[in-house]
Design a protein around this motif. Structure first.
Motif, PDB file in Angstrom:
ATOM      1  N   MET A   1       0.845  -1.170   0.000  1.00  0.00           N
ATOM      2  CA  MET A   1       0.000   0.000   0.000  1.00  0.00           C
ATOM      3  C   MET A   1       0.891   1.234   0.000  1.00  0.00           C
ATOM      4  N   ASN A   2       0.467   2.260  -0.728  1.00  0.00           N
ATOM      5  CA  ASN A   2       1.235   3.494  -0.798  1.00  0.00           C
ATOM      6  C   ASN A   2       1.250   4.189   0.554  1.00  0.00           C
ATOM      7  N   THR A   3       2.394   4.759   0.881  1.00  0.00           N
ATOM      8  CA  THR A   3       2.517   5.540   2.107  1.00  0.00           C
ATOM      9  C   THR A   3       3.147   6.881   1.755  1.00  0.00           C
ATOM     10  N   ARG A   4       3.031   7.805   2.685  1.00  0.00           N
ATOM     11  CA  ARG A   4       3.643   9.116   2.531  1.00  0.00           C
ATOM     12  C   ARG A   4       4.115   9.565   3.904  1.00  0.00           C
ATOM     13  N   THR A   5       4.961  10.568   3.921  1.00  0.00           N
ATOM     14  CA  THR A   5       5.449  11.110   5.181  1.00  0.00           C
ATOM     15  C   THR A   5       4.637  12.354   5.514  1.00  0.00           C
ATOM     16  N   VAL A   6       4.105  12.381   6.743  1.00  0.00           N
ATOM     17  CA  VAL A   6       3.305  13.504   7.212  1.00  0.00           C
ATOM     18  C   VAL A   6       4.035  14.145   8.380  1.00  0.00           C
ATOM     19  N   THR A   7       4.124  15.462   8.355  1.00  0.00           N
ATOM     20  CA  THR A   7       4.687  16.198   9.480  1.00  0.00           C
ATOM     21  C   THR A   7       3.525  16.711  10.322  1.00  0.00           C
ATOM     22  N   ILE A   8       3.464  16.263  11.580  1.00  0.00           N
ATOM     23  CA  ILE A   8       2.357  16.671  12.442  1.00  0.00           C
ATOM     24  C   ILE A   8       2.675  18.000  13.134  1.00  0.00           C
ATOM     25  N   HIS A   9       1.732  18.514  13.913  1.00  0.00           N
ATOM     26  CA  HIS A   9       1.847  19.843  14.521  1.00  0.00           C
ATOM     27  C   HIS A   9       3.048  20.000  15.449  1.00  0.00           C
ATOM     28  N   THR A  10       3.578  18.909  15.961  1.00  0.00           N
ATOM     29  CA  THR A  10       4.750  18.989  16.850  1.00  0.00           C
ATOM     30  C   THR A  10       6.061  18.984  16.075  1.00  0.00           C
ATOM     31  N   GLY A  11       5.987  18.783  14.752  1.00  0.00           N
ATOM     32  CA  GLY A  11       7.180  18.731  13.917  1.00  0.00           C
ATOM     33  C   GLY A  11       7.678  17.324  13.661  1.00  0.00           C
ATOM     34  N   VAL A  12       7.068  16.339  14.290  1.00  0.00           N
ATOM     35  CA  VAL A  12       7.454  14.936  14.109  1.00  0.00           C
ATOM     36  C   VAL A  12       6.977  14.465  12.732  1.00  0.00           C
TER      37      VAL A  12
END
Length: 172
Positions: A1-12
């Motif tokens: 399954m395709n994945t992507r990188t997400v930057t959350i509100h804390t910067g992680v």
């Protein structure tokens, strides 16, 4: 399954599979699973044992369950385009009149687009009649045959897409 990188509100930065979206507003933080209806929201929560990664794990588990239960979305066109100039079903064109070399009488046929998951669609012709043998009954019989071909191809496409989606979900 395709994945992507997400930057959350804390910067992680977190790797996230498709069908899961991040919701970060001033009042809420969490993951929304968008596969089938209804969509589900998994809050990051507060306190021990909560957080973005734990909420994502819950969202991924819910996604796995939905993929196991529901057919995969295919993206195949279901409704007739408003620009289509006849009332034939989706994937069927015609009647097409052509004069083959060596024949004295033109013949007509329907052109049927047969979708195949992971491959180019096939285009098949369904013979209606020639100029001398044409009748409304033959037209209807050929149309019924073309509709049946298209339905079978769509059903196989759905099965193949669902199987592929379930295989890819097993790798989550």
């Amino acid at each position: 399954m395709n994945t992507r990188t997400v930057t959350i509100h804390t910067g992680v930065r977190i790797r996230v599979p498709e069908h899961i979206q991040r919701i970060d507003t001033h009042s809420t933080h969490g993951w929304q699973m968008r596969y089938g209806q209804p969509t589900l929201f998994f809050s990051d929560g507060q306190g021990a044992g909560n957080g973005p990664r734990q909420a994502l794990k819950r969202a991924v588990e819910a996604l796995r369950q939905r993929i196991a239960e529901l057919p995969a979305p295919t993206g195949l066109q279901k409704e007739i385009s408003p620009n289509k100039q006849n009332d034939l079903p989706v994937g069927i064109s015609g009647p097409i009149l052509r004069h083959r070399p060596g024949r004295s009488v033109p013949e007509c046929h329907f052109s049927v687009n047969l979708p195949r998951f992971g491959a180019k669609p096939l285009r098949r012709s369904v013979y209606i009649a020639n100029q001398n043998t044409y009748s409304p009954e033959r037209y209807q019989a050929a149309l019924d045959s073309a509709i049946q071909m298209r339905r079978e191809a769509e059903a196989q496409y759905q099965l193949d897409a669902t199987e592929a989606k379930r295989r890819s979900a097993a790798k989550l």
